[in-house]
Structure formats: structure tokens, C-alpha cells
Design an enzyme around this catalytic site. Sequence first.
Site, PDB file in Angstrom:
ATOM      1  N   LYS A  66      -2.892   6.547 -16.433  1.00 22.51           N
ATOM      2  CA  LYS A  66      -2.436   5.135 -16.463  1.00 22.51           C
ATOM      3  C   LYS A  66      -2.708   4.572 -17.873  1.00 22.51           C
ATOM      4  CE  LYS A  66      -3.574   0.848 -13.776  1.00 22.51           C
ATOM      5  NZ  LYS A  66      -4.173   0.470 -12.996  1.00 22.51           N
ATOM      6  N   ASP A 182      -7.802  -7.069  -5.514  1.00 17.64           N
ATOM      7  CA  ASP A 182      -6.260  -7.200  -5.534  1.00 17.64           C
ATOM      8  C   ASP A 182      -6.048  -6.282  -4.269  1.00 17.64           C
ATOM      9  OD1 ASP A 182      -3.512  -7.593  -5.948  1.00 17.64           O
ATOM     10  OD2 ASP A 182      -3.666  -6.533  -7.712  1.00 17.64           O
ATOM     11  N   ASN A 187      -1.824  -1.549  -3.005  1.00 18.53           N
ATOM     12  CA  ASN A 187      -2.935  -0.799  -3.741  1.00 18.53           C
ATOM     13  C   ASN A 187      -3.525   0.010  -2.985  1.00 18.53           C
ATOM     14  OD1 ASN A 187      -2.254  -1.545  -6.410  1.00 18.53           O
ATOM     15  ND2 ASN A 187      -3.449  -3.468  -6.347  1.00 18.53           N
ATOM     16  N   ASP A 199      -6.103   1.190  -8.235  1.00 22.57           N
ATOM     17  CA  ASP A 199      -5.851  -0.116  -8.774  1.00 22.57           C
ATOM     18  C   ASP A 199      -7.201  -0.942  -8.882  1.00 22.57           C
ATOM     19  OD1 ASP A 199      -4.595  -1.698 -10.640  1.00 22.57           O
ATOM     20  OD2 ASP A 199      -2.903  -2.019  -9.157  1.00 22.57           O
TER      21      ASP A 199
HETATM   22  P1  ADP Z   1      -0.402  -1.405 -11.554  1.00 28.94           P
HETATM   23  O1  ADP Z   1      -1.443  -2.013 -12.199  1.00 28.94           O
HETATM   24  O2  ADP Z   1       0.781  -1.257 -12.187  1.00 28.94           O
HETATM   25  O3  ADP Z   1      -0.326  -1.652 -10.058  1.00 28.94           O
HETATM   26  P2  ADP Z   1      -1.739   1.011 -10.189  1.00 28.94           P
HETATM   27  O4  ADP Z   1      -2.906   1.394 -10.429  1.00 28.94           O
HETATM   28  O5  ADP Z   1      -1.473   0.247  -8.680  1.00 28.94           O
HETATM   29  O6  ADP Z   1      -1.199   0.247 -11.399  1.00 28.94           O
HETATM   30  O7  ADP Z   1      -0.548   2.224 -10.119  1.00 28.94           O
HETATM   31  C1  ADP Z   1       0.751   2.059 -10.181  1.00 28.94           C
HETATM   32  C2  ADP Z   1       1.320   3.099  -9.246  1.00 28.94           C
HETATM   33  O8  ADP Z   1       1.208   4.415  -9.637  1.00 28.94           O
HETATM   34  C3  ADP Z   1       0.699   3.223  -7.717  1.00 28.94           C
HETATM   35  O9  ADP Z   1       1.206   2.196  -6.891  1.00 28.94           O
HETATM   36  C4  ADP Z   1       1.186   4.561  -7.319  1.00 28.94           C
HETATM   37  O10 ADP Z   1       1.997   4.750  -6.685  1.00 28.94           O
HETATM   38  C5  ADP Z   1       0.923   5.345  -8.529  1.00 28.94           C
HETATM   39  N1  ADP Z   1      -0.245   5.952  -8.754  1.00 28.94           N
HETATM   40  C6  ADP Z   1      -1.367   5.141  -9.526  1.00 28.94           C
HETATM   41  N2  ADP Z   1      -2.672   6.213  -9.377  1.00 28.94           N
HETATM   42  C7  ADP Z   1      -2.308   7.267  -8.820  1.00 28.94           C
HETATM   43  C8  ADP Z   1      -2.880   8.485  -8.524  1.00 28.94           C
HETATM   44  N3  ADP Z   1      -4.253   8.835  -8.913  1.00 28.94           N
HETATM   45  N4  ADP Z   1      -2.384   9.262  -7.887  1.00 28.94           N
HETATM   46  C9  ADP Z   1      -0.992   9.155  -7.321  1.00 28.94           C
HETATM   47  N5  ADP Z   1      -0.233   8.108  -7.670  1.00 28.94           N
HETATM   48  C10 ADP Z   1      -0.838   7.032  -8.410  1.00 28.94           C
HETATM   49 MG    MG Z   2      -1.102  -1.577  -8.382  1.00 27.21          MG
END
Ligand code: ADP
Ligand code: MG
Length: 338
Positions: A66, A182, A187, A199
Site C-alpha cells: 500500500k 471507517d 473496507n 484499511d
Molecule cells: P484506500 O485508502 O484506498 O481505501 P484500502 O486499504 O481500502 O485503501 O485498499 C484499497 C483496496 O485495495 C481495497 O478495497 C482492496 O480491494 C485492495 N486491498 C487492500 N489491501 C489488500 C490486501 N491485503 N489483499 C488484497 N487486496 C487488498
Molecule cells: Mg478503503
Amino acid sequence: DKDRIRMKDKSDHATTENVLDSRIKNKLHKLFEKGILAEINGCISTGKEANVYYAKSKNKAEIAIKIYRTSILTFKNREKYIRGEYRFDHVHSLSNPRKMVKVWAEKEFSNLKRLEQGGVRAPRPILSGGHLLLMEFLGSDGWAAPKLKDAVLTDSKSRILYRECIEIMWKMYNKCRLVHADLSEYNMLYHNGSIIVIDVSQAVDRDHCNAMEFLRNDCNNITAFFKKYDVGVMSLQALFDFITDPTINENNMDEYLDICIEKENENKDSQQQEIEDAIFKQAYIPQRLTQVINVERDINLAKSGQDLIYKTLIGLKADLSKPAEKPEILANKHKTAS
Ligand code: ADP
Ligand code: MG
């Protein structure tokens, strides 16, 4: 107006440019050298605040990376999640976006650790550094697990997931001392039939000065989502009470929820529940006894049989007479049984 357009252009420019700026490239380079990363295979998500990439380590473990954005605009409204709790007392300058992103990544890492320790299903954190966070990738054959909002659910499955979801909220609050802040179908991932929480960069300690407000909002999001599937959900206040009641534990939780959900569904029409929920959304929730505005008035109200919103939260019996030892509905049930 001209200024506004210029601002917008600037921020758009800043985000595309900053996502992979040279610091991040250096950091990634070091991770490749150490073998923590062996390949990056594309983008899983480009969100408002971060991009998530799919990668593999030298020994083929699947990793999600991320990368947080440093756009000043998105960080402006994040201060309230950082201020107000002891973990970030040492953070003095929140005006420097670069430092801010670092705090943000560390915060998500530390929150994922807490989830792991408290037994809540979430990606296992691997490391955080600078603008990025490495965590376990959740999915199958390189495809990320769907968000709960995109999962195809039967009615009976959604009933089971509602229960799972509120138990996760209980665990987060009571075992990890966290409020997600959130939480929604956006999420949570749906993986192998279960819910995975993701998230958590904005998640706060339950002692954070706005924690109760955030929790109430999470309760609202979850309830709205499961209502769409026609799940017989608890009222907002009942859900909030369940999560914050210090007399509920893993031994009496199942019995408590069985009674509570049944009770909520049998003697209420949905219109009445809407009204009660709307009132609860507006109510002032003191977090500690010292924040109660008029203690005497409240004690008198309680004596005359009125329900006080905060009694469960601070662990008092309904008449505020003494600390409660078990959940009220269980205490009442055992009374009538004997
Ligand atoms: P944002 O702040 O952009 O919402 P997130 O942590 O929600 O960040 O991650 C965005 C997207 O990435 C998630 O909705 C999911 O689809 C994908 N994602 C995040 N972490 C993972 C993970 N560990 N494994 C698989 N997909 C992930
Ligand atoms: Mg998110």
C-alpha cells in the site's frame, strides 16, 4: 474561480507525480535488494488516498503493497484521527505532508498488529517504512478477494455475516481496544466465506476523544449495509451497547446476542426502529462520567425509569445505583427463570 481551478490542477498533478516519487523508488529498491520483494505485478487498486499493488517476495509469498499519497488536500482532514490519543503525542508537526504520510503508514501498521494480536481476521502486517506498508495479500490465484460490497450473498449467508461482523466489532473494541472509524462494506473483504477487515490507517484507540462518535458511525454503516439484504438487524443503540458493555465476554456473548436479536425483531416495527435510530444518531454520548453534563438530573431520570444512553458504556446498572455485573437482559432473564 480561476484560483480554484488552478488549485485543482495542482493537486491532480501532485498526486500522480507523488505516488511513485524518488523516495519510494529508493525504498522499493532496498526491499528488492533484501529479497523482501522479488516482483511487483501490477495494481490492485487506485484509491482516493492510496494505491495498492500486488507483489511477491523471493520465496514466492504474496504481498500487498500500500503506497500512500502525499497530496496535502487529503491529509488536511485526517488530523482528527491522529490528535486526541496518547499513541501520537510525540507527533508535533502535522503540516508537513511527508511526515504525515509516514505517521499514517506507521499507524496502519500498528493497528494491523493490534488486530492480529486480538484475533481479528485482517492482513498480517509485514513492514512499514516511509510512504508504504507491506502486508499479506488476501485473495486466490493472484486475484484480490472481493470487497464485501461486491460479494454475492444469499439471505442466509448475509445473516451469518451480520453476526460475524458485529462480533468483529466487539473484538476490535474489547480485545484490540480499537474503533475502526471507517468501517463499511468498502473496507471489508469477503474471503473463504469470512469477513476480513482492511484499511485501518484511520482506526483510533478506544480512548481517543472522538472514539464514541466514530463507533456510532461504524454501527450505522454496518446496519445500513445489512438492512439491504433484509437481515433482521439490531437497533443502533442495541448494537452500540453490545460493543461497549463491559459485562459482555466471550462466555456470555452467544446467549446475549441470541436473546438480543430475537427481542429486537419480535416486538418492533421497522418504522419505530427508524425513529429510535434517528434519535440515537443525534444523542450526545459522554465517554466518561466526568463528561456527563448534569449528573443529578440523569440520576433522577434513571430513578424514574428512563433509559440513559451511556449507562451501559460506563458499566452501570440501569438505575445508576452500582456497577453492573452481567448484561441487563441476561440478568433479567435469569431473574424470571428462577
Ligand atoms: P484506500 O485508502 O484506498 O481505501 P484500502 O486499504 O481500502 O485503501 O485498499 C484499497 C483496496 O485495495 C481495497 O478495497 C482492496 O480491494 C485492495 N486491498 C487492500 N489491501 C489488500 C490486501 N491485503 N489483499 C488484497 N487486496 C487488498
Ligand atoms: Mg478503503
